[in-house]
Structure formats: structure tokens, C-alpha cells
Design an enzyme around this catalytic site. Structure first.
Site, PDB file in Angstrom:
ATOM      1  NE  ARG B  13      -1.336   2.633   2.724  1.00  0.00           N
ATOM      2  CZ  ARG B  13      -0.871   3.802   3.133  1.00  0.00           C
ATOM      3  NH1 ARG B  13      -0.874   4.838   2.310  1.00  0.00           N
ATOM      4  NH2 ARG B  13      -0.373   3.948   4.347  1.00  0.00           N
ATOM      5  CG  ASP B  14       3.043   4.407   3.002  1.00  0.00           C
ATOM      6  OD1 ASP B  14       2.732   5.282   2.181  1.00  0.00           O
ATOM      7  OD2 ASP B  14       3.606   4.676   4.089  1.00  0.00           O
ATOM      8  CG  HIS B 206       3.692   4.898   9.243  1.00  0.00           C
ATOM      9  ND1 HIS B 206       3.249   3.929   8.371  1.00  0.00           N
ATOM     10  CD2 HIS B 206       4.159   5.893   8.462  1.00  0.00           C
ATOM     11  CE1 HIS B 206       3.427   4.332   7.122  1.00  0.00           C
ATOM     12  NE2 HIS B 206       3.992   5.532   7.154  1.00  0.00           N
ATOM     13  CG  HIS B 208       7.976   7.947   6.025  1.00  0.00           C
ATOM     14  ND1 HIS B 208       7.749   8.149   4.691  1.00  0.00           N
ATOM     15  CD2 HIS B 208       6.894   7.277   6.490  1.00  0.00           C
ATOM     16  CE1 HIS B 208       6.564   7.639   4.353  1.00  0.00           C
ATOM     17  NE2 HIS B 208       6.024   7.110   5.428  1.00  0.00           N
ATOM     18  CB  CYS B 239       5.369  12.414   1.809  1.00  0.00           C
ATOM     19  SG  CYS B 239       4.006  13.588   2.062  1.00  0.00           S
ATOM     20  CG  ASN B 248       6.837   3.574   4.568  1.00  0.00           C
ATOM     21  OD1 ASN B 248       6.071   3.799   5.480  1.00  0.00           O
ATOM     22  ND2 ASN B 248       6.507   3.753   3.292  1.00  0.00           N
TER      23      ASN B 248
END
Lengths: 305, 305
Positions: B13-14, B206, B208, B239, B248
Site C-alpha cells: 500500500r504505502d 509508522h 519514515h 510523500c 518508509n
């Protein structure tokens, strides 16, 4: 104990030594003068090794003669042997950094001799520098946290080499994680033991960021009392014996971490980022440093329309 | 408290959402099945957002229908609104992950509405999922450690949003450092406060790695009791509002750190490295992950002749 963290900048030596391009002497001098201007108090400015072994640094004497000697800055030279020590003293280096490896295999690959022969040779270097009260000596234990050939390194082996350095009268000690094998728990344990023998003012930690743990290792060492760390602008450096290994911890990423955490370094981060952003043009490739790409936290982005 | 660290893999997903290339559904399914085979118990497998907003993930329903449902694995779907929640429930997602930002400016840029409107919309999603005892809800607070538009974020603001989630009946909480602005001291402080309100089993961090602090932040959170962390294979992600920001924290780098430190994750690192080494072919570019390039500590190098 003061919380101040001392960064020793090693890009002119540990960074440039592995670069395939020739960096002209003018540019080396400009880089080093830029670094002293950014607030570093310790800079490893070059090495006095065989020009055949490391051609990229063959202009060490000229670099040392041409840099602007900023007051209070210690300019360190890496030296492999007595001949190099004499050349470094002639070039007015403020500190001589000697190196051996905790790993037998790495010492033979890197220095071309056994660890015992390295130690025997250091004896004559100590004698050479004995009447130079303006010159300090530092002894590095490479592969202190692991060896790319042998694997894990016994902590007692590292401690005994630290004691051998101290017994020789070499009072500055560096523990080097030459190919980035250290982890924070190991760092806290070993650095804690070494700090029972060496003061925080005399101990340097040299971490590589090979497996992404460089800054976590700095914090682990800092938290048990270490205060001095090697780092290279842009994260330059590497190890010829460990392909794929990235370089030293990145100076501007380290200083950014310290700034964000309220740990004083005395280094001007915007100036440092500017210096780092000049590296790709100098070296012909991008660097691993992240803050030079992403900016500081306070470098805000515009809100999208 | 158990020392085991739970890694929630978010690359499907990310990671993929920001990639410019189209990853075919077959390859997404293969990646997710590879991840469950490597031992992950939580995988964010896709999102149910507008296909116009994120075309790279427009095949979410098909992905969820075709993955092999490994026993004990929770397949999470990111959802932006009620419509997405319905689609995710139809696709048999095990957990719905809702997102809002602590920063007003970021919420408007990312979600197209105010934070209050986000919260109001979540109310109807909670109602929709109320009769589905097999589905859990998680609420993410994005930009919890800093905003690329606004800068620093007040900790009380984050805590109040955590409490708003809890008041809605959303018991899983994620604190997201969306653009990598967190530092370890800040993490220890804020996570410590959140753990007074949320159990370690229900809290996800979470991070990064934008400024190189990702793994240091994991350790800071772990040391105050956090046990669950998002990470992306190869360090994928980023982002769109913060150019230059890397992705991430890298899963294999995190698992390698845990393995080296003796922290159990249940994940097979060699398998994970193999998966990561397949990413450049899938995506057409190198990734930021370091262990996939350098190998593990135990992957020794030959001694030079």
C-alpha cells in the site's frame, strides 16, 4: 559531564580515499577550509600512506601545507607506519592516527602484516613523536564490532588492544565499525567497558551506516557516555573489502539529529548542507546523505493550491 | 511484557501508491503472498481510495480477492471514507485503517477536508463496521511528529486526536511520522504518553527514514514499550508533499537490526532479502534498503589473495 557531542569530520581522508576520481588539491583545501569554517574542531585532513596504495590522497603533504589553520582546530593525519609518521610530522599534522584491526584477517588484508607486527611498529612511532609535545597520538581499533572476513569479534580482544595502545602511551582511542556490523546493544555494552579504561574526551566512535544503524549506534554510545564521533560529509566512504557497503555515517544527518534533540555540536548545519550539496559536482555521483536532499525539519514546503 | 516486535508490512500500500509504474495485479498478489510466506502476521495489502487519486492501487478489490489468505495473517486496507470502507468490507479486508492528520494543513492537502470533517465521517464508518466482529478498526494520526507545511506539532494535539479515535470506538492507533521529522527523544516522550492511553498490542508506530533516523526512532519507541511498527520492503514509499523525502523505514533493515540485537520478529530475513532484491526489476529503480545491498553480518566476504 557535558552533553556536547564532538564531531570529527573524516571526509577529506576516509571519504576521498575510496573515490575513483582525482580531487584536485585546490578542491581538497577548499573543502577542509569550508569544514573548519562550519565549526568543526577536529578534521581528519589526509593520510600519509603509500601513493601507490591510495593514489587519491597522494597530495597529503601539499594539502596540509596549504589549508588555513583555523585556531583551535586539530588537523589529524592517518598514518600506516614510521615513514608516514615522519611525513605527517613534517607536514605539521596536529594528531597522528594509527590503525590496526581487531581481526587478524582484516589487519593482514588492510595493513599487510600481523597485528603483532603493527603494534611493534607503533612503538617506534611513539618514540618518534615523544619530543613533540604539540602532537597527539590516536590509536584506532578497526573491525572492533565485526569483521567482513571473520564475522564476530570477541569483546575481550578489543579491550586487550585498547590496553596495548594505552600501554604504548597512545592515549586517544578510536573504536571503528569498519564495515557497519555494529548494533546498538553491542555498542552500549562494548563502549561502556572501554569507558572504564578511556575517558570520554579521549574516545572516538567511528560508525559506518552499511546496514542503516549508524545514527542508532551513535545514540547508544552517547547514552552510555561517549562524546566524540567520526562522520563524513554526505556519508562518503566505504570499504574496499566489503562490496555493497555504504560509507561513514553522514555528518549533516548526525548534526541534524543533534540539533533536533537539543544536543550541542557547535556546527553550523546550513553551511554543512551547502558543503554537502557541492559534493556531487566534485565527485561525479550522488551521495548517501539524506538531510542534504530532504532539508531540515524547519525547511517547510508550500501548501499545495 | 514480551520483547517480540511485530512488523506490519506496508509496501503493497504505502510503497506502491507513489510508484509511477503500474505494477500488474499478478505481481501485487505474488508480492503479498511472498510476504505472508516470510512470516508477517500483518500486511497492509491495499487501499480503497479513488482510482483517480491513486491509480496505482485501483485494483485493490481484485488484489484482496486473489491473495492466498495465510492463516493468522491480518490483511489491512487503508480507507479514506465510507465508500472506501464498504468496498474494503466487500473485499474481506480484516482491518480498516482510517487516516487523518494532526496538521490542519496536511489534512486538507491529503484528505481534502478539515480534521473535524474527517472525524465526523469516521463515525459512519464505525457504524458500518459495528456488526462485523471479524473486522477491526485502526486510526492513524498522520504528521504526528511534524508537518512539512506547518512544522512542529503540539503533543497535546496528538493526544487529543488519539482520544477522539478511542471515543469513537476505534481501538487500534497508529502514530505516523509521515515525512520523517521525528527524533528519538521526541518519540520516547510522545509514545510514552500515548502508551498511558493505548496498550502496546494496539499501538503502531509508522516511521519514515527521511533524515536517516528511522531505526533510531524504532528503538526509542521500543525502549519505552512500543511493540508494533510499520515498515516497507526496500524502504519504499515517500510523500508527494515533501519532495526529496525518502520512504518508509526499510523492513529488511529493521528485521536485520532485530536479529542482530536478539529481538524476535518471526520473520525470515533471507526470504525477505530475496523479495527485496526483486523490487528493482518490478519497479524499474533501485531502492533505499541497505541490507539487501550489503547482506547480513553473517554473509562474510572472501579474504583477498
Amino acid at each position: 559531564m557535558s552533553g556536547r557531542l564532538i564531531v570529527q569530520e573524516v571526509s577529506p581522508r576516509d571519504g576521498l580515499q575510496i573515490e575513483p576520481v582525482w580531487v584536485p588539491t585546490d578542491d581538497k583545501v577548499k573543502l577542509i577550509d569550508g569544514l573548519s569554517g562550519a565549526g568543526f574542531t577536529r578534521i581528519e585532513a589526509g593520510s600519509f600512506v603509500s601513493p601507490k596504495a591510495i593514489p587519491a590522497l597522494r597530495d597529503g603533504a601539499e594539502v596540509f601545507s596549504r589549508i588555513r589553520r583555523a585556531p583551535g582546530v586539530i588537523y589529524v593525519a592517518l598514518i600506516p607506519n614510521l615513514k608516514g609518521a615522519q611525513r605527517a610530522l613534517d607536514a605539521q599534522a596536529d594528531e597522528l592516527n594509527l590503525v590496526l584491526s581487531a581481526s587478524h584477517a582484516h589487519n593482514r588484508a588492510n595493513m599487510g602484516m600481523t597485528v603483532e607486527d603493527s603494534l611493534a611498529a607503533f612503538d617506534s612511532i611513539v618514540a618518534l613523536a615523544a619530543d613533540r609535545s604539540d602532537v597527539s597520538l590516536n590509536g584506532t581499533v578497526a573491525t572492533a564490532f565485526g569483521c567482513p572476513f571473520q564475522g564476530s569479534i570477541d569483546e575481550d580482544r578489543v579491550l586487550s588492544l585498547v590496553e596495548r595502545y594505552l600501554a604504548l602511551g597512545i592515549t586517544g582511542i578510536t573504536l571503528a565499525d569498519t564495515t557497519g556490523m555494529a548494533n546498538p546493544r553491542q555498542v552500549a555494552r562494548l563502549v561502556g567497558k572501554v569507558l572504564e579504561r578511556v575517558s570520554p574526551q579521549a574516545l572516538t566512535l567511528h560508525f559506518h551506516n552499511t546496514r542503516g544503524l549508524g545514527l542508532a549506534n551513535v545514540l547508544a554510545a552517547y547514552d552510555v557516555g561517549a562524546r566524540r564521533f567520526d562522520a563524513a560529509l554526505g556519508g562518503l566512504g566505504g570499504c574496499p573489502f566489503a562490496p555493497g557497503a555504504s560509507g561513514n555515517i553522514c555528518t549533516e544527518d548526525l548534526v541534524n539529529m543533534c540539533d533536533e534533540m537539543g544536543i550541542e555540536t557547535g556546527i553550523d548545519l546550513p553551511l554543512l548542507i551547502e558543503l554537502s550539496r557541492g559534493l556531487p559536482q566534485l565527485l561525479g555521483h550522488e551521495t548517501a546523505g539524506q538531510v542534504a536532499k530532504a532539508g531540515r525539519n524547519c525547511d517547510l514546503h508550500p501548501i499545495p493550491a
